[in-house]
Structure formats: structure tokens, C-alpha cells
Design a protein around this motif. Structure first.
Motif, PDB file in Angstrom:
ATOM      1  N   GLY A  24       0.837  -1.053  -0.022  1.00  0.00           N
ATOM      2  CA  GLY A  24      -0.020  -0.041   0.052  1.00  0.00           C
ATOM      3  C   GLY A  24       0.810   1.239  -0.038  1.00  0.00           C
ATOM      4  N   VAL A  25       0.034   2.445   0.196  1.00  0.00           N
ATOM      5  CA  VAL A  25       1.023   3.627   0.207  1.00  0.00           C
ATOM      6  C   VAL A  25       0.291   4.258   1.321  1.00  0.00           C
ATOM      7  N   VAL A  26       1.459   5.015   2.011  1.00  0.00           N
ATOM      8  CA  VAL A  26       1.345   5.968   3.224  1.00  0.00           C
ATOM      9  C   VAL A  26       0.567   7.176   2.856  1.00  0.00           C
ATOM     10  N   ILE A  27      -0.346   7.508   3.209  1.00  0.00           N
ATOM     11  CA  ILE A  27      -0.814   8.753   2.838  1.00  0.00           C
ATOM     12  C   ILE A  27      -0.468   9.968   4.063  1.00  0.00           C
ATOM     13  N   ILE A  43      -4.387   0.539   1.279  1.00  0.00           N
ATOM     14  CA  ILE A  43      -3.845  -1.002   0.855  1.00  0.00           C
ATOM     15  C   ILE A  43      -4.449  -1.192  -0.573  1.00  0.00           C
ATOM     16  N   GLN A  44      -3.304  -1.236  -1.533  1.00  0.00           N
ATOM     17  CA  GLN A  44      -3.470  -1.424  -2.913  1.00  0.00           C
ATOM     18  C   GLN A  44      -3.763  -2.915  -3.287  1.00  0.00           C
ATOM     19  N   LEU A  98       6.108   3.804   0.165  1.00  0.00           N
ATOM     20  CA  LEU A  98       5.429   2.384  -0.268  1.00  0.00           C
ATOM     21  C   LEU A  98       5.518   1.567   1.007  1.00  0.00           C
ATOM     22  N   MET A  99       4.411   0.874   1.382  1.00  0.00           N
ATOM     23  CA  MET A  99       4.327   0.083   2.488  1.00  0.00           C
ATOM     24  C   MET A  99       4.174  -1.306   2.095  1.00  0.00           C
TER      25      MET A  99
END
Length: 130
Positions: A24-27, A43-44, A98-99
Motif C-alpha cells: 500500500g501507500v502511506v497517506i 492498501i492497494q 510504499l508500505m
């Protein structure tokens, strides 16, 4: 535009695979009293669960809690296309990092340490060059 994208997704049957490690990507990330560092993440791909080890930018950790954006709902696991607040990070990731879920906490920690070392070396070399 949104309706066209939704139509295309429906026609093409676009779906993320929930049966893999999460990405996922940290907002945003912040420190909250009583919780510690909390990262709002989208979460992607895949599914993240409480207890998973992960890395986000130069920070790593183990998921202690998954909290919904309302601040009250707690999840045991979260699938794709879901925004969630992740508690249990050592460090403060930046927005856009990126997580990724790692195999175990040791690998996540080692990767975070190497990223910190690389960033420090880049900063030192840019400082020396002018």
C-alpha cells in the motif's frame, strides 16, 4: 471521469489479489497519544493482518492494530482498496512511501536500517559536493 473509470473497471473485471502479502501507500503519518506512531495507509494489493511485519520507507514495524478511518472500528485484517490506520511503526514514514509486508520482523528491520544508511550516504555526498 469517475463514472467512466468505474464502468471500465466493471467491464474489464479489474480486481486486486487479496491472497498475497499486502502492499500500500502511506497517506500520512503522525504520533498519537496512547497509540504511538500511526500511519494512514491505502492498501492497494493483498491483505494485511494484525501481527504482520512491514516496512514503509525508512520505518519498519509490526502491526499492533488496524483502525478504520472513523477512529473506532478495529479490524483483524484489511484487504485491497481499503484505507486504514496502522499502529506499531518504529519511526515516522513520509507521505507517499510504499508500505510492504515482510516475511518477518528481522528482515523488515534490516531493510529499514539499510534504507536509512543509503539515505544518510546520499545526504552526506550531496552536502560534500556542494
Amino acid at each position: 471521469l469517475l463514472s467512466k473509470v468505474m464502468l471500465q473497471a466493471e467491464v474489464l473485471d479489474l480486481k486486486a489479489n487479496p491472497d498475497r502479502d499486502a502492499q500500500g501507500v502511506v497517506i500520512e503519518a503522525r504520533v498519537e497519544k496512547g497509540l504511538g506512531t500511526v500511519a494512514s495507509t491505502l492498501i492497494q494489493r493483498g491483505t494485511i493482518k494484525v501481527g504482520d511485519s512491514f516496512i514503509a520507507g525508512e520505518a519498519s514495524g509490526k502491526v499492533r492494530a488496524l483502525i478504520g478511518f472513523d477512529g473506532k472500528t478495529r479490524y483483524k485484517e484489511v484487504g485491497p482498496s481499503t484505507p486504514v490506520n496502522i499502529v506499531g511503526i518504529n519511526g515516522l514514514p513520509e507521505a507517499g512511501d510504499l508500505m510492504v509486508v515482510a516475511e518477518n520482523e528481522q528482515i523488515a528491520r534490516e531493510l529499514a536500517e539499510s534504507r536509512i544508511k543509503i539515505a544518510r550516504e546520499r545526504k552526506a555526498s550531496s552536502y560534500q559536493s556542494g
